[in-house]
Design a protein around this motif. Structure first.
Motif, PDB file in Angstrom:
ATOM      1  N   GLN A 110       0.814  -1.204   0.000  1.00 53.26           N
ATOM      2  CA  GLN A 110       0.000   0.000   0.000  1.00 53.26           C
ATOM      3  C   GLN A 110       0.854   1.264   0.000  1.00 53.26           C
ATOM      4  O   GLN A 110       0.405   2.303  -0.450  1.00 53.26           O
ATOM      5  N   THR A 111       2.077   1.189   0.502  1.00 51.93           N
ATOM      6  CA  THR A 111       2.940   2.366   0.557  1.00 51.93           C
ATOM      7  C   THR A 111       3.822   2.381  -0.684  1.00 51.93           C
ATOM      8  O   THR A 111       4.946   1.883  -0.678  1.00 51.93           O
ATOM      9  N   THR A 112       3.292   2.912  -1.761  1.00 48.78           N
ATOM     10  CA  THR A 112       4.037   2.991  -3.014  1.00 48.78           C
ATOM     11  C   THR A 112       4.058   4.436  -3.501  1.00 48.78           C
ATOM     12  O   THR A 112       3.125   5.213  -3.262  1.00 48.78           O
ATOM     13  N   HIS A 119      -3.632   3.453  -6.527  1.00 51.07           N
ATOM     14  CA  HIS A 119      -3.741   3.941  -5.142  1.00 51.07           C
ATOM     15  C   HIS A 119      -2.364   4.229  -4.536  1.00 51.07           C
ATOM     16  O   HIS A 119      -2.067   3.845  -3.399  1.00 51.07           O
ATOM     17  N   ALA A 120      -1.513   4.880  -5.309  1.00 47.20           N
ATOM     18  CA  ALA A 120      -0.182   5.255  -4.813  1.00 47.20           C
ATOM     19  C   ALA A 120      -0.315   6.326  -3.733  1.00 47.20           C
ATOM     20  O   ALA A 120      -1.279   7.103  -3.708  1.00 47.20           O
ATOM     21  N   THR A 124      16.259   9.475   0.130  1.00 44.03           N
ATOM     22  CA  THR A 124      16.395  10.461   1.204  1.00 44.03           C
ATOM     23  C   THR A 124      15.229  11.435   1.194  1.00 44.03           C
ATOM     24  O   THR A 124      14.712  11.819   2.259  1.00 44.03           O
ATOM     25  N   LEU A 125      14.808  11.833   0.029  1.00 41.92           N
ATOM     26  CA  LEU A 125      13.681  12.756  -0.090  1.00 41.92           C
ATOM     27  C   LEU A 125      12.425  12.170   0.527  1.00 41.92           C
ATOM     28  O   LEU A 125      11.716  12.853   1.299  1.00 41.92           O
ATOM     29  N   LEU A 126      12.129  10.905   0.250  1.00 42.07           N
ATOM     30  CA  LEU A 126      10.927  10.281   0.809  1.00 42.07           C
ATOM     31  C   LEU A 126      11.028  10.142   2.324  1.00 42.07           C
ATOM     32  O   LEU A 126      10.031  10.305   3.043  1.00 42.07           O
ATOM     33  N   ARG A 127      12.217   9.848   2.839  1.00 39.78           N
ATOM     34  CA  ARG A 127      12.389   9.770   4.302  1.00 39.78           C
ATOM     35  C   ARG A 127      12.161  11.132   4.943  1.00 39.78           C
ATOM     36  O   ARG A 127      11.549  11.226   6.013  1.00 39.78           O
ATOM     37  N   GLN A 128      12.639  12.175   4.289  1.00 34.82           N
ATOM     38  CA  GLN A 128      12.445  13.517   4.835  1.00 34.82           C
ATOM     39  C   GLN A 128      10.974  13.939   4.829  1.00 34.82           C
ATOM     40  O   GLN A 128      10.541  14.720   5.684  1.00 34.82           O
ATOM     41  N   LEU A 129      10.217  13.430   3.872  1.00 35.46           N
ATOM     42  CA  LEU A 129       8.811  13.834   3.742  1.00 35.46           C
ATOM     43  C   LEU A 129       7.860  12.976   4.571  1.00 35.46           C
ATOM     44  O   LEU A 129       6.687  13.341   4.705  1.00 35.46           O
ATOM     45  N   LEU A 188       5.104   7.982   4.025  1.00 28.71           N
ATOM     46  CA  LEU A 188       6.033   7.449   3.030  1.00 28.71           C
ATOM     47  C   LEU A 188       7.120   6.572   3.647  1.00 28.71           C
ATOM     48  O   LEU A 188       8.144   6.308   3.022  1.00 28.71           O
ATOM     49  N   LYS A 189       6.890   6.110   4.873  1.00 29.48           N
ATOM     50  CA  LYS A 189       7.882   5.263   5.522  1.00 29.48           C
ATOM     51  C   LYS A 189       7.979   3.929   4.790  1.00 29.48           C
ATOM     52  O   LYS A 189       6.980   3.274   4.510  1.00 29.48           O
ATOM     53  N   ASN A 190       9.185   3.538   4.449  1.00 25.56           N
ATOM     54  CA  ASN A 190       9.453   2.295   3.708  1.00 25.56           C
ATOM     55  C   ASN A 190       8.680   2.238   2.385  1.00 25.56           C
ATOM     56  O   ASN A 190       8.281   1.175   1.924  1.00 25.56           O
TER      57      ASN A 190
END
Length: 429
Positions: free
Chosen positions: A20-22, A51-52, A188-193, A210-212
């Motif tokens: 689900q987390t894509t 469903h991203a 890194t961008l997704l981890r920051q967001l 957006l974790k993992n």
């Protein structure tokens, strides 16, 4: 027993929660034109269907067409999935129209060593009067303000990129609140967001989870890649020139079929590519005038004046054929010179050969034998056999007292039935 059931339940649910987390990743490292517009619109629809959690648009562009930019901005604003526009990798830029895409996103980010801005509207090849220039500038600035203010970014600095062609580095854009963050790479961008609360264009708030997150790349389709190549002005011009020469060859050598078919295909592909680009109608008129002058030069002797004027019109028409604000969407001068001079010279030569052939008398049958040189096969005294163009004929010398030995040459000057009347090559007719 209960512990085993819980373990199996956890293993069953884990893949589903991860799936689900894509984040759907789109890549635009090209000019902004109708095909890239279609690609981004399709990507946003795919993100909604799958469903991203977010759409990541990595951007690097010199700019493009304002009409396509407006359509893409509208699609980003109305997307139910949050859109992250990220200028990357290092060394990329979001020039001109790309700056509008950056500022329209839910999250605007840049990689270190990138820049954005220089978004002043340009009308190539046209000098606008002050009133029209002001109207175009005001309209473009108002378009930018319409979404920059709703995204909570610096309206003054953004408008400065339009009115004064300001361009900003990544650190300058962050200090001026034109972007939300600087990040070195996608992960890194997704981890920051992760966990950040954003304000959507419709005024609602959303929290990015957006974790993992798994990044799924949505590459351009084969059709979109092919159409992007056809939208290249240089390729469209070369296809048009090659197609024109092949069709002309088919007219001069009828029945060959292949040149005509290939030429028609090339012209149709060129027309399709040019249909995607802003074509200047005055340039089309120049191309038609060039063709007329080249044909007239072959028909009327003007000592090369018409041919030179036709080639000049052809080169200038090709060079100004596409009216685009960025060099990448215009016909390069080298391409226009090579195609124009080559097409003009070949067309002039072929037209001259064709007209010369039409003026010559077409000789078939016995008349085609007149003035041909014959080789004596049997002694002529005064009759015998001669060979003309690989054929054996009965021949008779015009003078009953003359004779020619085997291997001598004679000229055919008349025909009586199936007998050639010949004279020695050294004698006048």
């Amino acid at each position: 027993m209960g512990g085993i059931l819980l373990l199996l339940l956890a293993l069953f649910l884990a893949p589903h929660s991860q799936a689900q987390t894509t984040v759907l990743k789109l890549t635009l490292h090209d000019t902004i034109q109708p095909i890239t517009q279609e690609y981004i619109a399709r990507g946003l629809r795919d993100a909604q269907t799958s469903h991203a959690s977010a759409v990541l648009l990595t951007l690097g562009t010199p700019g493009g067409l304002l009409s396509s930019t407006r359509t893409i901005v509208t699609a980003i604003e109305s997307s139910p999935i949050p859109v992250i526009v990220y200028i990357s990798p290092t060394g990329s830029r979001a020039g001109s129209a790309g700056f509008f895409l950056l500022e329209s996103a839910d999250i605007a980010a840049m990689a270190p060593g990138t820049n954005a801005g220089a978004a002043h509207p340009v009308v190539e090849g046209t000098t606008l009067d002050p009133v029209m220039k002001e109207k175009l500038e005001n309209d473009t600035a108002a378009f930018l303000r319409s979404f920059v203010s709703r995204r909570g970014r610096n309206v003054t600095a953004a408008e400065d990129a339009v009115r004064n062609s300001k361009s900003y580095s990544d650190s300058e854009a962050l200090d001026l609140k034109l972007i939300d963050l600087i990040s070195p790479d996608d992960a890194t961008l997704l981890r920051q967001l992760d966990g950040r609360t954003i304000k959507r264009f419709d005024g609602t708030s959303a929290v990015l989870s957006l974790k993992n997150a798994v990044i799924q790349t949505d590459a351009p389709s084969t059709r979109e890649r092919l159409l992007t190549r056809l939208a290249s002005p240089d390729l469209a011009v070369l296809l048009m020139v090659a197609g024109g020469l092949l069709i002309y060859l088919e007219f001069n050598v009828p029945g060959t079929i292949i040149p005509g078919a290939l030429g028609t295909l090339c012209v149709l592909l060129a027309g399709f590519g040019l249909n995607l680009l802003p074509v200047r109608h005055t340039a089309v008129a120049l191309l038609l005038a060039a063709l007329v002058m080249i044909v007239l030069e072959a028909k009327f002797a003007s000592h090369g004046v018409l041919a030179a004027a036709g080639i000049a019109c052809l080169v200038f028409g090709l060079a100004t054929l596409v009216d685009s604000p960025v060099p990448e969407l215009r016909v390069h001068l080298s391409t226009a010179l090579a195609a124009g001079i080559g097409f003009g010279a070949i067309s002039f030569f072929l037209a001259g050969v064709a007209l010369k052939a039409r003026r010559n008398k077409v000789l078939i049958g016995p008349e085609a034998m007149l003035r041909q040189i014959a080789t004596v096969i049997t002694p002529l005294a005064p009759t015998g056999q001669v060979e003309v163009r690989g054929e054996l004929w009965q021949a008779r010398l015009d003078s009953p007292t003359a004779a020619l030995s085997v291997g001598s040459h004679a000229r055919v000057h008349a025909i009586e039935g199936l007998t050639l009347l010949v004279i020695p090559t050294g004698e006048p007719e």
